[in-house]
Design a protein around this motif. Structure first.
Motif: not given
Length: 312
Positions: A196-198, A235-244
């Motif tokens: 959270a926050g990173f 960004a790591y969280q953006q990568a997760l989002k793009l991977c669904g």
């Protein structure tokens, strides 16, 4: 004995998808012998394959049987595999045995696959980390000592035995079909933990591009240490989002808490000793390798993430 007409290469880590990609790319121009200490794999009649512990005496029999011209060492055990002692035996002692035999039997080309993890994840890392940066991981996590010591060994042999022509490749996150490392498991999961926050910047290279990089390194005898990474990041969280992936926040303070949670939940895809890499950016500069070996990745981040999104 008939005279050799093609180079003969020993490729380690044959059970891994990357090694098999490299073998496929080189098999048209080279004679390949594959070895892995974990399991024996069937690579077809033209590629002899062995399951041998590098620390056993029988490993030297391969060097006696075949007249190797080069070694491509892709058999590094990842941080998420085995326990600390077995990883150390495989990565450090096994690599030392491999390099000793390479020197003893007159090998003229050695490529060693390393990882960007050796730089360590800390808050004051520079925006782009080049090959001259110190390797801080050993002082930050005991579970990454073997990765740094493997590199230190390869560097020692690089300068002590220049005739080996050693090239060390520090790769960013290798992902794509067949890859079973920590990052690939996270991107392929339906739900993935985040601190959270990173959301640190990260780099990803497709397995096909990494295999191309290793093939180019074999074809041009330039020794030294090179980062291998595309000149883009996300960004790591953006990568997760793009991977669904659904993101599951884990509180990051006090520092012992996320480690405890990861252990309790047995999050193999989120090992506690790599948590700093999900907190602080480790962005490496791959321009020297790209220039020296004329390397340009072909697979974009859109294509990489699309694969994981479409294959949930």
């Amino acid at each position: 004995m008939p005279e050799k007409t093609r180079p003969q290469i020993l490729v380690t880590g044959a059970a891994g998808a990357l090694a098999q990609q490299v073998i496929n790319k080189l098999s048209d121009t080279c004679d390949i012998v594959a070895v892995d200490f974990r399991e024996q794999v069937d690579l077809g009649a033209k590629v002899p394959s062995y399951c041998i512990d590098f620390n056993k005496r029988v490993f030297e029999d391969l060097f006696r049987k075949y007249q190797f011209d080069g070694v491509i060492h892709l058999g590094r055990v990842q941080s998420s595999e085995l326990n600390r002692m077995r990883r150390y035996n495989a990565n450090v002692l096994g690599t030392q045995k491999l390099l000793d035999l390479s020197h003893k039997y007159g090998i003229k080309r050695v490529i060693v696959l390393s990882t960007y993890h050796v730089y360590g994840a800390v808050a004051y890392n520079p925006a782009l980390i080049d090959e001259c940066a110190p390797l801080k991981s050993a002082g930050l996590s005991a579970d990454l000592v073997d990765s740094v010591e493997l590199e230190n060994l390869a560097n020692l042999y690089l300068w002590r035995y220049p005739e080996l022509n050693i090239t060390i490749l520090r790769a960013c996150n290798i992902v794509g079909p067949g890859v079973r490392n920590t990052m690939s498991r996270l991107l392929s999961s339906k739900a993935a933990p985040v601190l959270a926050g990173f959301s640190p910047m990260m780099q990803f290279i497709h397995i096909d591009d990494m295999a191309d990089a290793i093939t180019l390194a074999w074809q041009k005898t330039t020794k030294g240490v090179f980062n291998v990474a595309p000149h883009d990041w996300v960004a790591y969280q953006q990568a997760l989002k793009l991977c669904g992936c659904t993101r599951i926040p884990i509180v990051s303070v006090p520092p012992v808490l996320p480690k405890t949670i990861a252990k309790i939940l047995r999050l193999r895809s989120f090992p506690h000793y790599l948590l700093a890499f999900f907190k602080y950016p480790v962005v490496i500069d791959g321009r020297t390798f790209a220039k020296e070996f004329n390397f340009t990745p072909k697979r974009s981040l859109t294509e990489i993430f699309g694969y994981y999104r479409d294959n949930k």
